[in-house]
Write a protein that holds these residues in place. Structure first.
Motif, short mmCIF file in Angstrom:
data_model
loop_
_atom_site.label_atom_id
_atom_site.label_comp_id
_atom_site.label_asym_id
_atom_site.label_seq_id
_atom_site.Cartn_x
_atom_site.Cartn_y
_atom_site.Cartn_z
N ASN A 110 -6.84 3.64 -1.39
CA ASN A 110 -7.86 4.68 -1.32
C ASN A 110 -9.29 4.15 -1.27
OD1 ASN A 110 -5.86 6.58 -1.35
ND2 ASN A 110 -6.17 7.22 -3.47
N THR A 111 -9.53 2.95 -1.82
CA THR A 111 -10.89 2.41 -1.79
C THR A 111 -11.32 2.12 -0.36
OG1 THR A 111 -10.49 1.38 -3.96
CG2 THR A 111 -12.41 0.62 -2.74
N HIS A 112 -10.43 1.49 0.39
CA HIS A 112 -10.75 1.20 1.79
C HIS A 112 -10.84 2.48 2.61
CE1 HIS A 112 -9.85 -0.91 5.82
NE2 HIS A 112 -11.07 -1.22 5.47
N THR A 113 -9.94 3.44 2.34
CA THR A 113 -9.99 4.72 3.05
C THR A 113 -11.33 5.42 2.82
OG1 THR A 113 -7.60 5.00 2.92
CG2 THR A 113 -8.91 6.99 3.31
N ALA A 114 -11.76 5.47 1.56
CA ALA A 114 -13.04 6.12 1.24
C ALA A 114 -14.20 5.42 1.93
CB ALA A 114 -13.24 6.16 -0.28
N ALA A 161 -13.15 17.42 -2.92
CA ALA A 161 -14.20 16.57 -3.50
C ALA A 161 -13.80 15.94 -4.82
CB ALA A 161 -15.48 17.38 -3.68
N THR A 162 -12.86 16.54 -5.57
CA THR A 162 -12.52 15.99 -6.88
C THR A 162 -11.35 15.02 -6.82
OG1 THR A 162 -11.07 17.87 -7.34
CG2 THR A 162 -13.36 18.04 -8.08
N GLY A 163 -10.74 14.83 -5.65
CA GLY A 163 -9.66 13.87 -5.52
C GLY A 163 -10.17 12.44 -5.56
N ASP A 164 -9.25 11.50 -5.54
CA ASP A 164 -9.62 10.09 -5.63
C ASP A 164 -10.52 9.68 -4.48
OD1 ASP A 164 -9.46 7.66 -7.04
OD2 ASP A 164 -7.93 6.89 -5.69
N ILE A 165 -10.12 10.01 -3.25
CA ILE A 165 -10.93 9.66 -2.08
C ILE A 165 -12.17 10.52 -2.01
CG2 ILE A 165 -10.96 9.61 0.44
CD1 ILE A 165 -7.94 8.92 0.31
N GLY A 166 -12.02 11.83 -2.20
CA GLY A 166 -13.15 12.75 -2.09
C GLY A 166 -14.28 12.42 -3.04
N SER A 167 -13.95 12.12 -4.29
CA SER A 167 -14.99 11.80 -5.27
C SER A 167 -15.69 10.49 -4.92
CB SER A 167 -14.41 11.74 -6.69
OG SER A 167 -13.40 10.75 -6.79
N GLN A 225 -4.88 0.54 16.20
CA GLN A 225 -5.34 1.56 15.26
C GLN A 225 -4.33 1.75 14.14
OE1 GLN A 225 -6.06 5.05 17.65
NE2 GLN A 225 -7.84 4.16 18.65
N LEU A 226 -4.84 1.99 12.94
CA LEU A 226 -3.98 2.16 11.77
C LEU A 226 -4.73 2.87 10.66
CD1 LEU A 226 -3.83 -1.08 9.67
CD2 LEU A 226 -4.97 -1.09 11.89
N PHE A 227 -3.98 3.31 9.67
CA PHE A 227 -4.57 3.95 8.50
C PHE A 227 -5.31 2.91 7.66
CE2 PHE A 227 -0.65 6.40 9.42
CZ PHE A 227 -1.26 7.57 9.83
N ALA A 228 -6.48 3.29 7.18
CA ALA A 228 -7.28 2.37 6.36
C ALA A 228 -6.56 1.99 5.07
CB ALA A 228 -8.64 3.00 6.04
N CYS A 229 -5.73 2.89 4.53
CA CYS A 229 -4.99 2.55 3.31
C CYS A 229 -4.02 1.42 3.58
CB CYS A 229 -4.27 3.78 2.75
SG CYS A 229 -3.06 4.52 3.87
N PHE A 230 -3.36 1.42 4.76
CA PHE A 230 -2.48 0.31 5.10
C PHE A 230 -3.27 -0.98 5.27
CE2 PHE A 230 1.12 3.00 7.22
CZ PHE A 230 1.52 3.43 5.97
N ALA A 231 -4.44 -0.86 5.90
CA ALA A 231 -5.26 -2.06 6.11
C ALA A 231 -5.69 -2.67 4.78
CB ALA A 231 -6.49 -1.71 6.95
N GLU A 232 -5.79 -1.85 3.71
CA GLU A 232 -6.19 -2.42 2.42
C GLU A 232 -5.19 -3.48 1.95
OE1 GLU A 232 -8.17 -0.13 -0.69
OE2 GLU A 232 -6.58 -0.73 -2.09
N SER A 233 -3.89 -3.22 2.10
CA SER A 233 -2.92 -4.24 1.66
C SER A 233 -3.01 -5.48 2.54
CB SER A 233 -1.50 -3.68 1.67
OG SER A 233 -1.06 -3.40 2.98
N MET A 234 -3.33 -5.31 3.82
CA MET A 234 -3.53 -6.46 4.70
C MET A 234 -4.74 -7.28 4.24
SD MET A 234 -2.96 -4.62 8.40
CE MET A 234 -1.45 -3.72 8.78
N ALA A 278 0.84 -1.20 0.00
CA ALA A 278 0.00 0.00 0.00
C ALA A 278 0.88 1.25 0.00
CB ALA A 278 -0.91 0.01 1.23
N LEU A 279 0.49 2.21 -0.83
CA LEU A 279 1.18 3.50 -0.88
C LEU A 279 0.45 4.45 0.07
CD1 LEU A 279 1.62 3.86 -4.75
CD2 LEU A 279 3.28 3.00 -3.11
N GLY A 280 1.02 4.71 1.23
CA GLY A 280 0.34 5.51 2.24
C GLY A 280 0.61 7.00 2.11
N GLY A 281 -0.33 7.81 2.60
CA GLY A 281 -0.16 9.25 2.65
C GLY A 281 0.10 9.88 1.29
N PHE A 282 1.17 10.69 1.21
CA PHE A 282 1.49 11.38 -0.03
C PHE A 282 2.09 10.44 -1.08
CE2 PHE A 282 0.76 15.39 2.07
CZ PHE A 282 0.43 16.24 1.02
#
Length: 342
Positions: free
Chosen positions: A131-135, A163-169, A290-299, A97-101
């Motif tokens: 980003n799918t799991h984060t959203a 709102a127009t970003g990957d997660i926002g949209s 606790q962890l970032f949802a983007c990291f959890a996606e790879s798990m 998973a590519l986290g954050g920036f």
């Protein structure tokens, strides 16, 4: 094996962490040093699912810092992400998973054109933005935390900043089709992308931030900002729920107002302790769970043995894929972080 590519929130944070991790040669160095520092695997991870399944992973510190973007060191920033990806692949990690920036830089600077990194040809299917799991998790936080505060979504106005970003949209599409939110306010820098999103949704009001804030019962912050913004609590509705999904966090303000609630957006809690130390470094309240949802996606992809870039490219997240990753998230014992009683 799963991988996590991350970065720290600032130069000061990086220096402090380097000292704590036993890298004194990094601890007193300035930005120039960090621009040239190579990626490092700094944590080995063991995660057990609610089903009893156990998986192994690695945390790759990219040595990227947000100051690199603020000081226009774009080449250094892009090199950081590509080198971290090559490092993960070289160590045999199946899905990372590519986290954050990391994901933002990859997409904004079209790094897919640079598939050769020294002697390694990057296999992009080994990577996911998360980003799918984060959203999905942010949408669950909207739905569940609003109930905690007594905010009725069918009568509520939700503003999405970024709102127009990957997660926002993706958040906008889910709220539009899977909830009965009364009003959506769409906030972003690019007016043309906002217009196209509005057209896709079939509704939503395009607004400037300062115009939207006094009208919103719930504000979702998912803008890509190297530094946070200050918000006056008196400019907000009361009660108001602020979900800060940025990393670094979008909001610098510490709200003391009793009717303004701030929730760390895109954070999940696991039902079992995770054997790692990296979440202590990024100051999670309960770092073992606790962890970032983007990291959890790879798990989740490792648990399901799905080795593909489940989240990839801008605005490609569908409501159907959000529901799918949501099912896996629940199955393996992840739940959205919610408000704690005051």
């Amino acid at each position: 094996m799963f991988g996590l590519i991350g970065h720290l929130t600032s130069l000061a944070h990086a220096q402090s962490v380097a000292r704590d991790l036993g890298y004194p040669e990094y601890a007193d160095q300035g930005l120039d040093f960090w621009c040239s520092a190579p990626p490092q695997i700094v944590d080995n991870i063991t995660v057990t699912s609610a089903t009893g399944q156990t998986i192994e992973g690695r945390y790759v510190e990219s040595c990227f810092l947000p100051e690199m973007l603020a000081s226009r060191r774009i080449k250094a920033a892009t090199r950081k992400i590509l080198n971290a990806m090559a490092h993960a692949q070289k160590h045999g990690i199946n899905i990372t998973a590519l986290g954050g920036f990391s994901s933002i830089i990859f997409e904004n600077f079209n790094l897919q054109q640079f598939e050769q990194v020294r002697n390694i040809k990057l296999e992009f299917e080994r990577f996911t933005t998360g980003n799918t799991h984060t959203a999905y998790i942010i949408c669950q936080q909207v739905e569940q935390a609003s109930k905690q505060l007594g905010i009725n979504l069918s009568k509520a106005t939700v503003a999405v900043c970024g709102a127009t970003g990957d997660i926002g949209s993706a958040v906008c599409r889910w709220l539009n089709s899977r909830t009965d939110v009364a009003e959506l306010l769409l906030i972003a820098r690019d007016r043309e992308r906002l217009r196209l999103l509005q057209e896709d949704l079939g509704r939503g009001k395009i607004m400037a931030l300062e115009e939207a804030l006094p009208q919103a019962d719930i504000v979702v912050w998912v803008a890509s900002m190297p530094k946070g913004v200050e918000i006056d609590a008196n400019s907000l509705k009361h009660p108001c729920l602020l979900i800060d999904g940025g990393y670094p966090k979008n909001l610098e303000t510490q709200f003391q107002h009793p009717e303004v609630s701030v929730l760390k957006g895109g954070i999940v809690e696991h039902t079992l302790d995770i054997d790692w130390r990296i979440m202590q470094i990024v100051s999670m309240d309960v770092p073992a769970r606790q962890l970032f949802a983007c990291f959890a996606e790879s798990m989740l992809l490792e648990f399901e043995k799905i080795y593909t870039n489940f989240s990839w490219g801008r605005n490609q997240i569908s409501v159907q894929k959000m529901a799918m990753i949501g099912e896996w998230s629940i199955k393996h014992g992840f739940q959205p972080l919610l408000l704690q009683p005051r």
